[in-house]
Each structure stands twice: as C-alpha cells, then as structure tokens.
Design a protein around this motif. Structure first.
Motif, PDB file in Angstrom:
ATOM      1  N   SER A 139      26.399  41.401  64.923  1.00 18.08           N
ATOM      2  CA  SER A 139      27.852  41.213  64.954  1.00 18.08           C
ATOM      3  C   SER A 139      28.235  40.239  63.847  1.00 18.08           C
ATOM      4  CB  SER A 139      28.318  40.632  66.286  1.00 18.08           C
ATOM      5  OG  SER A 139      27.838  41.388  67.363  1.00 18.08           O
ATOM      6  N   PHE A 140      29.504  40.197  63.564  1.00 20.50           N
ATOM      7  CA  PHE A 140      30.001  39.180  62.639  1.00 20.50           C
ATOM      8  C   PHE A 140      31.321  38.670  63.208  1.00 20.50           C
ATOM      9  CE2 PHE A 140      33.346  41.660  60.459  1.00 20.50           C
ATOM     10  CZ  PHE A 140      32.995  42.944  60.809  1.00 20.50           C
ATOM     11  N   PHE A 141      31.886  37.647  62.593  1.00 18.83           N
ATOM     12  CA  PHE A 141      33.077  37.008  63.137  1.00 18.83           C
ATOM     13  C   PHE A 141      34.349  37.530  62.467  1.00 18.83           C
ATOM     14  CE2 PHE A 141      30.885  34.407  65.951  1.00 18.83           C
ATOM     15  CZ  PHE A 141      29.791  33.836  65.325  1.00 18.83           C
ATOM     16  N   ILE A 142      35.373  37.622  63.279  1.00 16.79           N
ATOM     17  CA  ILE A 142      36.642  38.174  62.809  1.00 16.79           C
ATOM     18  C   ILE A 142      37.219  37.315  61.690  1.00 16.79           C
ATOM     19  CG2 ILE A 142      39.025  38.634  63.498  1.00 16.79           C
ATOM     20  CD1 ILE A 142      37.900  39.434  66.247  1.00 16.79           C
ATOM     21  N   ASP A 143      37.012  35.990  61.759  1.00 11.71           N
ATOM     22  CA  ASP A 143      37.601  35.143  60.710  1.00 11.71           C
ATOM     23  C   ASP A 143      36.946  35.382  59.347  1.00 11.71           C
ATOM     24  OD1 ASP A 143      36.037  32.116  62.059  1.00 11.71           O
ATOM     25  OD2 ASP A 143      35.181  33.865  61.065  1.00 11.71           O
ATOM     26  N   GLU A 144      35.754  35.964  59.310  1.00 11.76           N
ATOM     27  CA  GLU A 144      35.144  36.298  58.013  1.00 11.76           C
ATOM     28  C   GLU A 144      35.984  37.339  57.284  1.00 11.76           C
ATOM     29  OE1 GLU A 144      30.779  36.325  60.050  1.00 11.76           O
ATOM     30  OE2 GLU A 144      30.871  37.166  58.034  1.00 11.76           O
ATOM     31  N   LEU A 145      36.558  38.269  58.035  1.00 10.61           N
ATOM     32  CA  LEU A 145      37.406  39.294  57.414  1.00 10.61           C
ATOM     33  C   LEU A 145      38.630  38.652  56.776  1.00 10.61           C
ATOM     34  CD1 LEU A 145      37.362  41.956  60.253  1.00 10.61           C
ATOM     35  CD2 LEU A 145      36.240  42.149  58.035  1.00 10.61           C
ATOM     36  N   GLU A 146      39.187  37.661  57.486  1.00  9.31           N
ATOM     37  CA  GLU A 146      40.380  37.009  56.943  1.00  9.31           C
ATOM     38  C   GLU A 146      40.044  36.249  55.669  1.00  9.31           C
ATOM     39  OE1 GLU A 146      41.702  36.598  61.540  1.00  9.31           O
ATOM     40  OE2 GLU A 146      41.458  34.762  60.369  1.00  9.31           O
ATOM     41  N   HIS A 147      38.856  35.644  55.635  1.00  7.99           N
ATOM     42  CA  HIS A 147      38.482  34.903  54.430  1.00  7.99           C
ATOM     43  C   HIS A 147      38.205  35.845  53.263  1.00  7.99           C
ATOM     44  CE1 HIS A 147      37.086  31.629  57.419  1.00  7.99           C
ATOM     45  NE2 HIS A 147      38.308  31.395  57.016  1.00  7.99           N
ATOM     46  N   ALA A 148      37.671  37.032  53.558  1.00  5.21           N
ATOM     47  CA  ALA A 148      37.330  37.976  52.483  1.00  5.21           C
ATOM     48  C   ALA A 148      38.557  38.691  51.945  1.00  5.21           C
ATOM     49  CB  ALA A 148      36.329  39.003  53.005  1.00  5.21           C
ATOM     50  N   ASN A 149      39.604  38.762  52.738  1.00  8.63           N
ATOM     51  CA  ASN A 149      40.783  39.559  52.397  1.00  8.63           C
ATOM     52  C   ASN A 149      41.365  39.303  51.006  1.00  8.63           C
ATOM     53  OD1 ASN A 149      42.397  41.621  53.106  1.00  8.63           O
ATOM     54  ND2 ASN A 149      43.674  40.464  54.505  1.00  8.63           N
ATOM     55  N   PRO A 150      41.514  38.040  50.574  1.00  8.41           N
ATOM     56  CA  PRO A 150      42.159  37.819  49.275  1.00  8.41           C
ATOM     57  C   PRO A 150      41.340  38.289  48.071  1.00  8.41           C
ATOM     58  CG  PRO A 150      42.121  35.804  50.594  1.00  8.41           C
ATOM     59  CD  PRO A 150      41.211  36.763  51.260  1.00  8.41           C
ATOM     60  N   LEU A 201      29.209  46.886  62.712  1.00  9.99           N
ATOM     61  CA  LEU A 201      30.549  47.377  63.035  1.00  9.99           C
ATOM     62  C   LEU A 201      31.228  46.595  64.148  1.00  9.99           C
ATOM     63  CD1 LEU A 201      29.870  51.215  62.812  1.00  9.99           C
ATOM     64  CD2 LEU A 201      31.102  49.788  61.190  1.00  9.99           C
ATOM     65  N   ARG A 202      30.529  45.628  64.710  1.00 10.37           N
ATOM     66  CA  ARG A 202      31.163  44.847  65.788  1.00 10.37           C
ATOM     67  C   ARG A 202      31.550  43.470  65.260  1.00 10.37           C
ATOM     68  NH1 ARG A 202      28.017  44.548  71.159  1.00 10.37           N
ATOM     69  NH2 ARG A 202      26.562  43.320  69.930  1.00 10.37           N
ATOM     70  N   ALA A 203      32.810  43.114  65.489  1.00 11.85           N
ATOM     71  CA  ALA A 203      33.296  41.788  65.098  1.00 11.85           C
ATOM     72  C   ALA A 203      33.796  41.075  66.335  1.00 11.85           C
ATOM     73  CB  ALA A 203      34.416  41.923  64.080  1.00 11.85           C
ATOM     74  N   ILE A 204      33.413  39.815  66.484  1.00 14.52           N
ATOM     75  CA  ILE A 204      33.841  39.032  67.658  1.00 14.52           C
ATOM     76  C   ILE A 204      34.577  37.781  67.193  1.00 14.52           C
ATOM     77  CG2 ILE A 204      31.953  39.861  69.102  1.00 14.52           C
ATOM     78  CD1 ILE A 204      30.507  37.223  68.587  1.00 14.52           C
ATOM     79  N   ASP A 205      35.389  37.233  68.110  1.00 11.88           N
ATOM     80  CA  ASP A 205      36.082  35.994  67.781  1.00 11.88           C
ATOM     81  C   ASP A 205      35.090  34.840  67.868  1.00 11.88           C
ATOM     82  OD1 ASP A 205      37.823  33.471  68.577  1.00 11.88           O
ATOM     83  OD2 ASP A 205      39.151  34.941  67.656  1.00 11.88           O
ATOM     84  N   ARG A 206      35.235  33.921  66.962  1.00 10.68           N
ATOM     85  CA  ARG A 206      34.259  32.842  66.899  1.00 10.68           C
ATOM     86  C   ARG A 206      34.326  31.926  68.129  1.00 10.68           C
ATOM     87  NH1 ARG A 206      31.303  30.953  62.493  1.00 10.68           N
ATOM     88  NH2 ARG A 206      32.491  32.296  61.080  1.00 10.68           N
TER      89      ARG A 206
END
Lengths: 579, 326
Positions: A314-325, A402-407
């Motif tokens: 799994s990975f953390f949902i906030d990683e997606l937010e950091h990668a977005n820009p 493919l699974r993302a969880i909240d930290r």
C-alpha cells in the motif's frame, strides 16, 4: 564592414528574435482557451514561442544568410562594398559549425523539456476538468469527503479559481454540519437528564444497581445521584452512590498499575495483527500507540516494522498530493504481459515519474486471452510504481500498488474496483509491470509523444518498444530525423551562401523589396518542409526494409554527399566582384 | 562590334538554344526519378501490411511515375528557366524551344503511361498489424490477429468510463469497428506512420492541387487524345510565358521566388476552376459548358497576356547597369 562573419551572425540572431516575437504573437492569438486553463496563457504562449523558434531555426537561419548575401550587404561594384567572397567563406564555415552546435543544444537540450511542458499544460487542464466533473458528481451524491479530494486536485492545478474554491468551502461546511449531530450528544444527554428526572426514584435505583453489577461505576453513581435528588429519603440511593464512588476511587489509585497492563494488552493486540498479516490494522494500532507512548521501545520498533510491511502493498494518499504538482505524461497505454494464454493491457490517465518511483492516476488494467475472453478488468483511482531489481522478461521491472490508505485515519482508503472477472481481491493490490519507469512515458498515445523524449531516452526505449505493442520504426525514424537536422543546417547553410551570392542584387535596393522579404521566408519554409517530408519518407522506407543500422549508415552517407555538393557549389562561385 | 565577336556571340546563342532540350531532358530525368521514388515509397508505406507480389510493386511504380509527371514537368521548367536567364540567346527561339520541350515531353510521358492511372488516397488500405496497438484519433485498439469479426481485441477510449472494452470484434469496416456496443472510428487509416504520411498544412494544399490538375489531364487522356494535346499545348504556353517572372526585377533571388509563386498560383487557380462547385456555378451561367473544354482557351488567354506584357515591359537582359529595372 570588416567582420563579415560577425555581421552575418548578428543578422541571423536578429531574424531568430523576430521569429520568436512572431511565434509569441501567434501564440497569444491562437491560445486554445477551450482546452487549456486561463492560468496557462502566458506560460503556454512563451513555451510555444520558444518551441516554434527552435523548429523554425533552420529555415529562418537559411533565409537570413540568403537575404544577407543577396540583399542586405552592399552589392558588388558600388562604394563600401563588403562582398569579398574569400572572406565570406572563411568566416561562414566557422559560423555554421557554431550554429549547428547551438541548434543541437537547443533541439536536444531544451526543446523536449519545453514540449513536455506544453503537454503538461494540456494534460493538467484535462485532468483538472475531469476532476471538477467528478467532484461535482460526488457532491451531488453527497459523498462529500470524496468530492473534497477531487476539488483539491483541481485547486492544486488552478488555485485561483474562486468558483471551485467556493464549492470546496461549501463541501467542507456540509461535512462539518453532518458531523454536528455527534457533538450534540451533550444536548441529548441534557434531554436524557430531563427524562431521567421524570422517572421514579425506584426505577432509577434499579437501573443504578444494574450498572453496579456490570461494574459501570460512573453510570451507577450518576443514576443513584439522580434518584437521591428525586427522593432524598431513599437511603439505598445514597448507599449505591457511595459504593460506586468508592469503586471509582479505587480505580484511580490503581490507574498506574492498570495503565501498564493496558499498554501491554494493546501492544499484544497490535503485534498479533502484525503476525496474522493484517498489516493495515496493525499499522494503525501501532500508529496510535506511537502517538500516545512515543518513548516506548517496543512501540518504536514495531511501528517501524508495521510501516515497512504496510508499504509493501500500500502507499499513502498524501503521497499523491505531493506528487501532483510535478510534470507528467498523459494517456499511457501499453501491453504489459504477452504470455501464452494472456494479454494484459494497462492504461494510466496520468503518469508522474520521480526517479525510482512513480505515481499513476486513473489506472485501468485488463487481462484477455488470445481468443477474446476477458479474464479480469479492474480500475483504481491511483497507483504507485516502484522499481524492483528484475530487468528481464521473466522478472518484472516494476511493481504497481493499487491500494492507498490515509496516513492517520483508519477507514479512508482507495481500493481497486473489479469491473469484470474473478480476480482475487488480494491479487489486485499488487501488479507486476514489465516496462521500467523510464520506459513508460514513451507509451503515451498523445500525438507526437516521442518528440517529448530526448535522444538517450529514445535509445533506451527502443529495445522494448515492440514488446509493449508499438512499432519500433516510430522510434527509429524519430532518432534518424533528430540526428539529421543539425547536418541539414550545415548543408543548407553552405547552399544558401552559394545561392545568396549567385542570386545577389545587381542594381541596388528598392523600397518595395523590403515589403517582399517575408515572401522569401515563406518560400524557404515550404521548401524546408518539403525536404524534411521527403527525407522522413525515404528514411522510414529504409528502416522498414533494411533495419535501423543500415539506415543510419545510409543517412550519414547521404548527408556527407549533400554536404560535399554544397561545399563544391560554394567553391564554384565566381569571385569577379571582389573588392 | 568586330565581326569575330559577333560570330562568337551568334555561335554561343545557337549552342545555348540547341542545348535546351538536352538540359531539359537531363533535369527531367533527375527530378522525375526522385519524385517517382518518393511517391512509390509513400504508396508502399501506406499499404505496409499488404503482402504484395512483384506485380503490385511494378504497378505501384508505374502509377507513381504517372503521378510524378506534372510536378516533374513544372519543377524542370522552373529550373530550366533559371538556367536560361543566365545565358545568352534569341528570346523567341528560346521561348519556342522551352515550350516544345515542356509540352512535348509531358504529352509523350502521359501517352506512354496512359494504361495506368495516378495514385489517389483511396488506393491505400487501412493498415492492420497483429499484436500491435493501433492509435486512432478517438482511441486505440489492440488487436490479436486482425480486424475481422471474432478476432480478440481491446478498445481504449480515454473519454469514456470505463476506458477499456475487451472481447471479440463484432463488426469491422475500413472506417469503423465495434465490439460489445462500443464503436471506434478508424481514422487515420495508417495509425503507425501518420506523421510520415501526412505532410504539414501548406504542403498538403500543394499536393492536393497537383492531384486535382493531373486527374483532369488523366481524364482528358482517356476521353480524347486530341483535346488532351490541345490542352497540354495551351498549358505549356501559359507556363512557359510565366518565364517573365524570372526577369521581373533586378534581384535574381526575388525573381526565383516569383517563379515559384507563379507556379503555385497557376496550380491553385486551376484547382479552384476544376472544383465541382465552381463548375456548377459556371454551368449555371453558361448552360452546357464543360470546364474542360474552356481550359485551352483560358490557358491561351493568360499565356497571351503574359507574352504581351513580356514584350512591352520586361527586358530580356539586365546585366548592364543602364538596363531598365522594374
């Protein structure tokens, strides 16, 4: 009039600056407002102008040399003539070598990155639009937490959009309002209190006894106290209240002793979950323990272990937010697996590579047999790709999670959704990917995606391109054309010297000649396009018939012949008009 | 002028005039070979998936040669005119020689290649390569074998949700394929080498105009050889008379550009005249009038005007400083 080379260079630079300004103006006039966000107006226009200038560098430079030698420089036979042909040659040869090097740096060093920016603007705008649509849809369905995520996606791309910001605020406010009934339990407790006072003392005392037997000392004390308030004559109410209070005091005194036991129990529970393989639950248990007991050695050790274990699948949902820009590629589509009985195809709506890891948004995977039976079809809002050590066909290069969880908050996660097929849920969270992170951007189905790659990336992409469903000739022709263009500048540069000199004006400049200069530029552009088009066709034919290596040799040979021809033409010019 | 200088000048002029057909033929062969090769390659790449026999290649080569005749003639004419500007000669004789070379050789080649027809975009078949992703404008298709019904495939449409549909193809034509209620247009026909096969905007217009004009001549070739001869001769007169643009100003580079523009404008003008809507418009004003019948008169008219202009205003030689410049 001494340094002709310098004057020619200045003329070439002037023409390219005018070319840049021309592309700037055309970019402002042709800004695609329907497909791009307005915040991208100036970034897109400036990038578009730079790319246009680089693409037009060869024809603009040739035009500058043609016009310089045939028009701008004072014609021979007149006073202050600067057309000494032997001096033209010596300075021009060096000049064109310098220009070819400069062009190579611009074309290979800067242009692909700028092309990526243009694609990023388009992709981000499309992503923002689809995020806004999805956010609105979820808002209408009152799935506010999910809607907020998509509004945040939009605002991370266009933070200046007040309308979307208001929508986000409305969603947040609605979410808070939904949470208020939980806070109103105090009020309901007061109402309960009122209702309790309506009951008889005897009923309340019975309830208090029941709570006492269940060791719910606080409730027992509470009910007994109210019973005593209703009927002060009831000694049993006072007795129950006193007994409950004694028990409460005993618990406080032994709190320290029970606290350690409680911690032990919780550690044991978390550790058991870890051992049973429930890594996500174990992670959250240890995470809570770490917040409450940060100095506990066991908690420190096993919370790290739980974190590592959970990050394996799994990975953390906030990683997606950091990668977005970060800039990425869009519409990635490739064949992941081609085995006996299985063809697996993968699609990413957006892909952001960050070195040895990457993030994918809008993931869709389908497995199909060669006979057309769909074995599985799943989608996921996002995925994380990490490199593994295997690099050959049997061992995948990457792993897709493919699974993302909240930290911090348990219960908030993005899971893949199975649309078709009997895929086991455990297997859907981890998928092997055969191409490496470096190769995946080359599989974008966006038009001219190969122009976004630099030469070394194209060379790295070439071996596996066919394995992932694409025709290798597309990469090979792109490589050949990239290698050919600096040679074209040299060849046509010398040719333009010869032609400019041979076709120079005889009887001075007229005012209307200046009005007709753009006509020369237009003609050179068309001839240049024609030459490149013919080269692309011929070299593609050779690639398809004879292979890449032979084509490269052929290209070098042809360029050498053409270069020799242009130099011979230059050498064959008459020098009668030397001053 | 001393007699020997006059004699040398006349000899030079005669030599230059007599060498024109040889020069023209050499230029024609070089340009024709190059254009035929490029057109043949274009045709081959457009039909890359075709398992073709030798006869297909020979036919494609000859049809490419046919398609290359008009551009070859025009380009050779421009190059010859540029050569002629730098040589001495009698203008009238030079004009006649160039006219005969241009019209004669074009007519001969058209007659030689008349059993064949020029290449058209309809000749290319949709390209299908097994186990490859075919990228179209609205989506992509992975196909296991081919585009026949029953063949395993996966259609990707990025704008739909879910994006992918997999299974066996239900129906497939040259323009579209469908599977499980999902359809996708097969545009462009060759999804692999679209950049190589489709030129930039301005070039596309030039190629289209060439195709329209050569289709008109191909039609005449099959309809009436005498009309074809008349039309080609008139066309040659007009194009040759355009040589004045090579002497328009005292700036040779600009004159070269003028020549090229003259060719472009002539082709564009012809393509517009041969457009079905324009033909209908002309027919509405002059019922029973066929544009193809009007062409020779149009060519002669324009050619005549250019000749008159040439005789009255444009000097043949500009080398002396005192020459009249425009």
């Amino acid at each position: 009039m001494k340094n002709l080379g310098r004057r020619l260079l200045l003329l070439i630079l002037l023409f390219n600056v005018i070319s840049y300004i021309g592309f700037l103006v055309s970019g402002l006039l042709s800004f695609p407002a329907e497909t791009l966000l307005t915040i991208y107006l100036w970034p897109w226009t400036l990038t578009h102008a730079f790319i246009g200038m680089v693409d037009a560098f060869v024809p603009v430079t040739i035009t500058a040399v043609l016009l310089g030698l045939s028009f701008f420089f004072v014609p021979a036979g007149q006073k202050e003539s600067s057309l000494n042909f032997s001096r033209i040659i010596s300075s021009s040869v060096v000049l064109f070598l310098f220009l070819a090097a400069l062009f190579t740096v611009l074309e290979e060093g800067f242009a692909p990155g700028q092309q990526v920016r243009l694609e990023e603007f388009k992709g981000n705008s499309s992503f923002a639009e689809s995020s806004l649509k999805e956010g609105d849809r979820l808002y209408r369905q009152h799935r506010l937490q999910d809607a907020l995520l998509y509004y945040d996606y939009y605002l991370s791309i266009d933070p200046t959009n007040e309308e979307v910001r208001k929508k986000r605020e409305q969603a947040t406010a609605s979410l808070e309002l939904d949470a208020v009934p939980e806070q109103n339990s105090g009020t309901s407790a007061q109402k309960t209190d009122g209702r309790l006072h309506d009951q008889s003392a005897g009923d309340l005392i019975s309830a208090a006894r029941k709570f006492l037997s269940k060791r719910d000392y606080y409730s027992a004390h509470y009910y007994a106290t109210i019973a005593s308030q209703i009927d002060p004559q009831r000694d049993d109410a006072k007795r129950i209240a006193a007994e409950a209070w004694n028990h409460i005091n005993e618990a406080e005194f032994s709190q320290e002793a029970t606290a350690e036991g409680e911690l032990f129990k919780r550690k044991r529970e978390a550790y058991s979950e870890l051992n049973r393989g429930n890594t996500v639950r174990a992670y959250y248990l240890f995470h809570r323990l770490l917040n409450e007991h940060p100095m506990d050695a066991d908690v420190q050790t096993f919370s790290k272990v739980a974190l590592e274990k959970v990050q394996e699948d799994s990975f953390f949902i906030d990683e997606l937010e950091h990668a977005n820009p970060f800039p990425g590629r869009h519409n990635i589509f490739f064949v992941n697996t081609m085995e006996k009985g299985l063809r697996e195809l993968v699609y990413f709506e957006r892909f952001i590579p960050l070195g040895s890891i990457a993030y994918a948004y809008g993931v869709e995977i389908m497995g199909i047999t060669p006979e057309g039976t769909v074995l599985y079809h799943l989608t996921a809002p996002a995925g994380k790709i990490t490199e593994t050590s295997g690099q050959d066909d049997r061992h995948p290069a990457d792993t897709l999670m493919l699974r993302a969880i909240d930290r911090n908050r348990q219960g908030i996660s993005y899971e893949p959704e199975i649309i078709q097929g009997d895929e086991s849920p455990d297997l859907t969270t981890i998928r092997p990917l055969t191409p490496s992170i470096g190769e995946i951007p080359g599989f974008s189905r966006t038009e001219a995606s190969l122009k976004l790659q630099q030469i070394y990336q194209l060379l790295a992409l070439r071996p596996g391109y066919a394995r992932h469903g694409y025709h290798p000739a597309n990469i090979e022709i792109e490589l050949v054309m990239r290698l050919m263009r600096p040679f074209s500048l040299l060849i046509f540069g010398y040719l333009s010297i010869a032609l400019g000199w041979a076709l120079r004006g005889r009887s001075g400049r007229r005012w209307y000649h200046y009005l007709l200069l753009p006509v020369v530029l237009l003609t050179v552009f068309q001839l240049s396009d024609l030459y490149l088009y013919a080269c692309r066709l011929i070299y593609l034919y050779f690639i398809l018939q004879a292979g890449f290596t032979i084509t490269l040799i052929f290209v070098i040979l042809i360029q050498a012949i053409l270069l020799s021809f242009s130099l011979i033409l230059v050498a064959g010019q008459s020098t009668r008009d030397s001053v | 002028m001393p007699a020997r200088f006059l004699h040398a000048t006349i000899r030079s002029e005669v030599k230059n005039t007599l060498l024109i057909p040889i020069k023209y033929l050499l230029i024609y062969l070089c340009v024709g070979l190059l254009l035929t090769t490029v057109l043949y390659i274009h045709s081959w790449i457009s039909n890359i998936a075709l398992q073709a026999e030798l006869s297909w290649h020979v036919t494609a080569l000859l049809r490419s040669a046919y398609s290359a005749q008009l551009p070859t003639s025009v380009i050779s004419l421009v190059i010859l005119i540029l050569f002629v500007q730098r040589r001495r000669g009698k203008p009238l004789i030079l004009f006649i020689m160039i006219w005969i070379c241009f019209s004669g050789l074009y007519l001969v080649m058209l007659n030689l290649l008349s059993p064949y027809s020029p290449l058209t975009s309809a000749d290319s078949l949709p390209v299908e390569i097994p186990q490859r992703i075919h990228t179209y404008t609205d989506g992509s298709v992975y196909v296991e074998q081919d585009f026949s019904p029953g063949s395993a495939a996966v259609i990707l449409r990025p704008k739909e949700s879910p994006h992918m549909t997999g299974g066996a193809i239900d129906t497939a034509s040259a323009q579209e394929l469908s599977m499980q209620g999902v359809s996708l247009k097969r545009e462009p026909q060759n999804p692999f080498f679209n950049t190589a096969l489709n030129p930039a905007g301005i070039l596309k217009g030039i190629f289209r105009d060439f195709r329209v004009v050569e289709s008109a001549f191909a039609y005449l070739s099959s309809a009436s050889p005498s009309r074809l001869t008349m039309t080609i001769a008139a066309f040659g007169l007009m194009m040759t008379a355009g040589w004045i643009f090579g002497r328009f100003t005292s700036w040779p580079l600009l004159n070269t550009v003028y020549l090229l523009f003259m060719v472009r404008i002539a082709l564009l003008f012809l393509a517009v005249l041969l457009h079905p809507e324009v033909e209908d418009l002309v027919a509405s004003f002059f019922p029973g009038t066929d544009m193809m019948n009007l062409l020779p008169y149009l060519f002669c008219g324009v050619g005549g005007l250019l000749i008159v202009w040439d005789l009255l205003f444009v000097p043949f030689y500009r080398e002396s400083p005192g020459a009249k410049s425009v």
